[in-house]
Write an enzyme that holds these catalytic residues in place. Sequence first.
Site, short mmCIF file in Angstrom:
data_model
loop_
_atom_site.label_atom_id
_atom_site.label_comp_id
_atom_site.label_asym_id
_atom_site.label_seq_id
_atom_site.Cartn_x
_atom_site.Cartn_y
_atom_site.Cartn_z
N CYS A 78 0.84 -1.19 0.00
CA CYS A 78 0.00 0.00 0.00
C CYS A 78 0.88 1.25 0.00
CB CYS A 78 -0.91 -0.01 1.23
SG CYS A 78 -1.94 1.47 1.39
N CYS A 81 0.42 3.11 3.59
CA CYS A 81 0.85 2.60 4.90
C CYS A 81 1.86 1.46 4.84
CB CYS A 81 -0.37 2.16 5.71
SG CYS A 81 -1.14 0.64 5.11
N CYS A 126 -7.21 -1.48 1.42
CA CYS A 126 -6.13 -1.88 2.30
C CYS A 126 -6.71 -2.26 3.66
CB CYS A 126 -5.11 -0.76 2.43
SG CYS A 126 -3.79 -1.12 3.62
N CYS A 150 -8.46 -5.82 -9.91
CA CYS A 150 -8.10 -4.71 -10.80
C CYS A 150 -7.70 -3.55 -9.91
CB CYS A 150 -9.31 -4.37 -11.67
SG CYS A 150 -8.97 -3.14 -12.91
#
Length: 163
Positions: A78, A81, A126, A150
């Site tokens: 991510c 984070c 996330c 996707c």
Amino acid sequence: MKKLLLFTVLSVFLISCNGNAQKKSDKKSSENYEVSKTEAEWKAELTSDQYAVLRNAATETPFTSDLLDIKEPGTFVCAACGQELYETKYKFKSGTGWPSFDRAIEGGVAYGSDSKLGYQRDEVHCARCGGHLGHVFNDGPAETTGKRHCINGVAMKFIAEEK
């Protein structure tokens, strides 16, 4: 009779407008995640494109991601984070213009739904910070999971596997 029909149509219109206006936003509260920041903090830490996708569920332009053609072993994390999301070994070329994977790293992502386009889609975000990543569809490789995650490339960073 015309007045009754007009009244009925007008009533239905007003009720449907009111119903949509009263719906709660699908936007996730960051209070429910391990990494929780104010919108001002997110804006200060992310690029404008990352903020638009991760915090406001925008979609990047297809075929623009630097991550689209990565094939070397590694992990996609991510961009907000650092949560591990996907591995290169589960990446495939979908032809859609966005990085596509047939599965996520266990515990890396969470799922929700969105109906921004007028129909229900499975959203991927996330699991650590709630950032919007993309959507999952049932048109992935039949020989594996049949799923296509996707994912907006701008929502991720790539960490190459150490040799």
